[in-house]
Design an enzyme around this catalytic site. Sequence first.
Site, PDB file in Angstrom:
ATOM      1  N   ASP A  30      49.680  13.300  48.680  1.00 19.30           N
ATOM      2  CA  ASP A  30      50.071  12.310  49.520  1.00 19.30           C
ATOM      3  C   ASP A  30      51.554  12.307  49.989  1.00 19.30           C
ATOM      4  O   ASP A  30      52.402  11.547  49.882  1.00 19.30           O
ATOM      5  CB  ASP A  30      49.903  10.956  48.631  1.00 19.30           C
ATOM      6  CG  ASP A  30      48.823  10.744  47.867  1.00 19.30           C
ATOM      7  OD1 ASP A  30      47.937  11.102  48.631  1.00 19.30           O
ATOM      8  OD2 ASP A  30      48.695  10.274  46.905  1.00 19.30           O
ATOM      9  N   GLU A 199      42.987   4.033  54.519  1.00 20.57           N
ATOM     10  CA  GLU A 199      43.891   3.939  53.772  1.00 20.57           C
ATOM     11  C   GLU A 199      45.032   4.662  54.319  1.00 20.57           C
ATOM     12  O   GLU A 199      45.028   5.251  55.465  1.00 20.57           O
ATOM     13  CB  GLU A 199      43.657   4.213  52.133  1.00 20.57           C
ATOM     14  CG  GLU A 199      43.246   5.612  52.172  1.00 20.57           C
ATOM     15  CD  GLU A 199      42.960   6.202  50.608  1.00 20.57           C
ATOM     16  OE1 GLU A 199      43.272   5.537  49.663  1.00 20.57           O
ATOM     17  OE2 GLU A 199      42.324   7.188  50.590  1.00 20.57           O
TER      18      GLU A 199
END
Length: 438
Positions: A30, A199
């Site tokens: 991420d 997301e």
Amino acid sequence: MTRPLLALSLLCAVGAAAQNPLITDQFTADPTARVFGDRVYVYPSHDVNCGTDWFCMKDYHAFSSEDLVTWTDHGEILHQDDVPWVDASQNAMWAPDAVEKDGRYYFYFPAIGDSTTDARGRRIGVATASAPGGPFTPEPMPMEGVGGIDPNVLIDDDGQAYLYWSGRGLSGARLSDDMMSLASEPVRLDASFPEGFKEGPFVFKRDGTYYFTFPHVIHETEALAYATGPSPLGPFTYRGVFMEEHASGCWTNHHSFVERDGQWLLFYHHNDLSPDFDKNRSIRADSVFFNPNGTIQKVTPTHRGVGLVDAREPIQVDRYSHTSGAGVNVSFLDPDDPHEGWSVALAQNGAWVQFDAVDVGAAPPASVRLRVRSESGGTVKVRVGRDGAYTTADIELDAGDGWRTVEAPIENVPTGVRDVWVSLRSDGMVEVDWVRFE
């Protein structure tokens, strides 16, 4: 790819010749990349093993680099045990972001709230620091009015900041001047986008257009998709996918964009160091290009990644730019410790790998060294050059067990930025860990 020894200091150089993945001594995912001063800082989440088959993340590290090749680990910048409102049993310190405003650095992170507060469920916290490498001091409570994960912040040209997050859709709102509270009601931004789980929003501005990018499960795993709009809060028009689902089946992807010296870069993750367990990920970077109409060209993941590699440092040719295909196999140096990296086996006469963008410098080297292993022995050719200027060296290898370093003279090496080829010019098989010029 052998891992260099870490410096005994608070700041550690890691993956000193790393390409993709960027960090090899731990799992990272991420990544949010930001340019602060003359360095690129990356704020990833940190996958660790908790003895379960699910994601487990307890803390955050920050990494930075000036050349996009040598990365400095600034150490732990925030741990879940230091955040009063977090339920540490959840191990849910997921995708973060960090921005700078008026000399202060703001770190945004998601977590699950402790039941002793009113912060049950998925919430977003803020921590601050006086330097981009932290450490960061968390606020005692999460942000009010924000329920979700994957925070992202855009500071527009006029100084107004916006927060984006995911959770029951993709949402956004204006931030107050304190950078810790909302200045407007949240707005749902993805209502018109195609169906499928979404997301990890990341929003950036380029040539007056706002790009709303996000992971999107179109089939079975996450591709990276985007929409564009005229303002930070839209409306956004869906444009399509700019990175396809990982062919390996890695379920997640999560990304960020950053511009450095006029070149746009995409940071994202894959499970390079954990091919059998996609909850342990590793961050990557590749170049991004735009069409004249502003649309994003498809990004194909590479091993080579970005950044000029110094010819006098180990060149990890297993992270090649191009290959002959047949007779080329990449494997872990130590299957029991993937953090040691990879080697490439040339197992067919004529098999080759090419590693682009090596900085030879102004003075030509006199020799080339290789770390190799070959039970059969063989002849390896190293070729250096570009644009019609090339030189080669042939290295004859005796048969033998175990890794060894061999050296051969090389003359008239073209200076500047060049490409390197390594090829097998005989029968047998030769494994190559790295190549270095001296």
